[in-house]
Enzyme design. Structure first.
Site, PDB file in Angstrom:
ATOM      1  N   LEU A   1      32.010  36.578  46.434  1.00  0.00           N
ATOM      2  CA  LEU A   1      33.307  36.180  46.110  1.00  0.00           C
ATOM      3  C   LEU A   1      34.073  36.957  45.248  1.00  0.00           C
ATOM      4  CD1 LEU A   1      32.396  32.349  44.847  1.00  0.00           C
ATOM      5  CD2 LEU A   1      34.180  33.186  46.594  1.00  0.00           C
ATOM      6  N   ASP A   2      35.344  37.283  45.430  1.00  0.00           N
ATOM      7  CA  ASP A   2      35.975  37.921  44.522  1.00  0.00           C
ATOM      8  C   ASP A   2      36.026  37.534  43.119  1.00  0.00           C
ATOM      9  OD1 ASP A   2      37.098  39.568  46.608  1.00  0.00           O
ATOM     10  OD2 ASP A   2      38.956  38.149  46.985  1.00  0.00           O
ATOM     11  N   PRO A   3      36.305  38.402  42.102  1.00  0.00           N
ATOM     12  CA  PRO A   3      36.061  38.331  40.660  1.00  0.00           C
ATOM     13  C   PRO A   3      36.968  37.134  40.334  1.00  0.00           C
ATOM     14  CG  PRO A   3      35.939  40.514  41.078  1.00  0.00           C
ATOM     15  CD  PRO A   3      36.231  39.690  42.464  1.00  0.00           C
TER      16      PRO A   3
ATOM     17  N   ARG B   1      42.906  35.626  50.942  1.00  0.00           N
ATOM     18  CA  ARG B   1      44.197  36.171  50.587  1.00  0.00           C
ATOM     19  C   ARG B   1      45.081  36.782  51.502  1.00  0.00           C
ATOM     20  NH1 ARG B   1      41.820  41.204  47.813  1.00  0.00           N
ATOM     21  NH2 ARG B   1      40.034  40.709  48.772  1.00  0.00           N
TER      22      ARG B   1
END
Length: 298
Positions: free
Chosen positions: A37-39, A174
């Site tokens: 997971l992205d930050p 995204r």
């Protein structure tokens, strides 16, 4: 200790940060995660503990998200973590205008990952190239988006669309935000992302790091049994003699198994219910055999 932790990741932490924190809290060396997971993103991050790390490759790749797409802005990272590179009024957009365009992002689609991503090009991570000011030709990849459902629409100069997305492995939300903005000629970026489901684990049954730490301190934490993450695999039950020989690495004849499912991978249980590991069903010499892939229990 072995099994899984269904972690609800907070914003600001990388997946690696979460693994490190779990490792320290449990004083356990073998800890891994399923699905980065992205930050900025929050939500379900499956954490494998002990020997269960070897099961990560057999878990289902299906995921689900709730995302907010902001239209009228483009950023370097395709989310709000990046620098703004362009703005355009989205005030002329309506939900009726947008919905038909969502169809082209469903099914098996070709997708270009964000420049700031962990995808490797010529042996280097894209985010390393981007941070060094270098550019690269990013190869497209085929991903599968099962469904996009509109949850809420907020019109304006910078309009926002809330959606629920169900998809397979490797899908960048995204990129969907960026590409939707492109086809609408307004630009688009991801404003927020919550993963609601991953590899069979759901958000409403997850623990935050704080809740997990409290359970560890109180000595009440019990990992999720390994087999709970493998319910998408067909189950094979072995007799005590079959289980003993299979655990010793022997291929055993199994009349009741078929070889008609993807990869022919099954989960193996002892007749007393104990999870034994992962097997592959193969055909050899006119017989159906169970070939051990990963022996979990002795």
């Amino acid at each position: 200790m072995q099994g899984f932790l269904n972690l609800n990741k907070s914003a600001g932490f990388t997946s690696h940060d979460c693994v490190a924190k779990v490792r320290r809290l449990l004083r356990l060396k073998r800890v891994g995660h399923g699905g980065t997971l992205d930050p900025m993103a929050t939500g379900v991050l499956p954490i494998a503990l002990g020997k269960a790390t070897r099961l990560l490759q057999y878990m289902t790749s299906e995921k689900a998200y709730q995302a907010t797409i902001r239209l009228g802005v483009k950023t370097t990272t395709d989310d709000l973590e990046g620098d703004m590179v362009a703005t355009s009024s989205a005030s002329g957009l309506t939900l009726e205008t947008i919905v038909p365009f969502l169809q082209q992002f469903q099914g098996k689609i070709e997708q270009v990952p964000p420049m700031y991503s962990a995808v490797q090009v010529q042996g280097k991570r894209l985010y390393d190239l981007a941070r060094a000011g270098q550019t690269a030709e990013i190869p497209t990849r085929q991903v599968e988006v099962y469904q996009i459902e509109v949850l809420e629409w907020r019109p304006g100069e910078l309009a926002e669309l809330d959606v629920a997305i169900a998809c397979g492995a490797g899908t960048y939300i995204r990129s969907i935000a960026r590409d939707l903005g492109e086809v609408l000629n307004t630009g688009g970026t991801l404003a927020s992302l919550i993963r609601t489901q991953s590899s069979g684990f759901k958000l409403d049954h997850s623990l935050t790091l704080e809740e997990f730490a409290a359970q560890v301190q109180a000595e009440t934490f019990n990992p999720i049994p390994p087999e709970a993450a493998l319910e998408h695999l067909a189950r094979i039950t072995l007799s005590p003699d079959e289980a003993r020989r299979w655990c010793q690495g022997q291929r055993i004849i199994y009349q009741d198994a078929s070889t008609d499912s993807a990869a022919n991978i099954r989960r193996v249980h002892h007749e007393n219910g104990t999870f034994m590991g992962i097997t592959q069903v193969i055909e050899s010499g006119g017989e159906v055999l169970l070939a051990p892939k990963m022996v979990f229990a002795d």
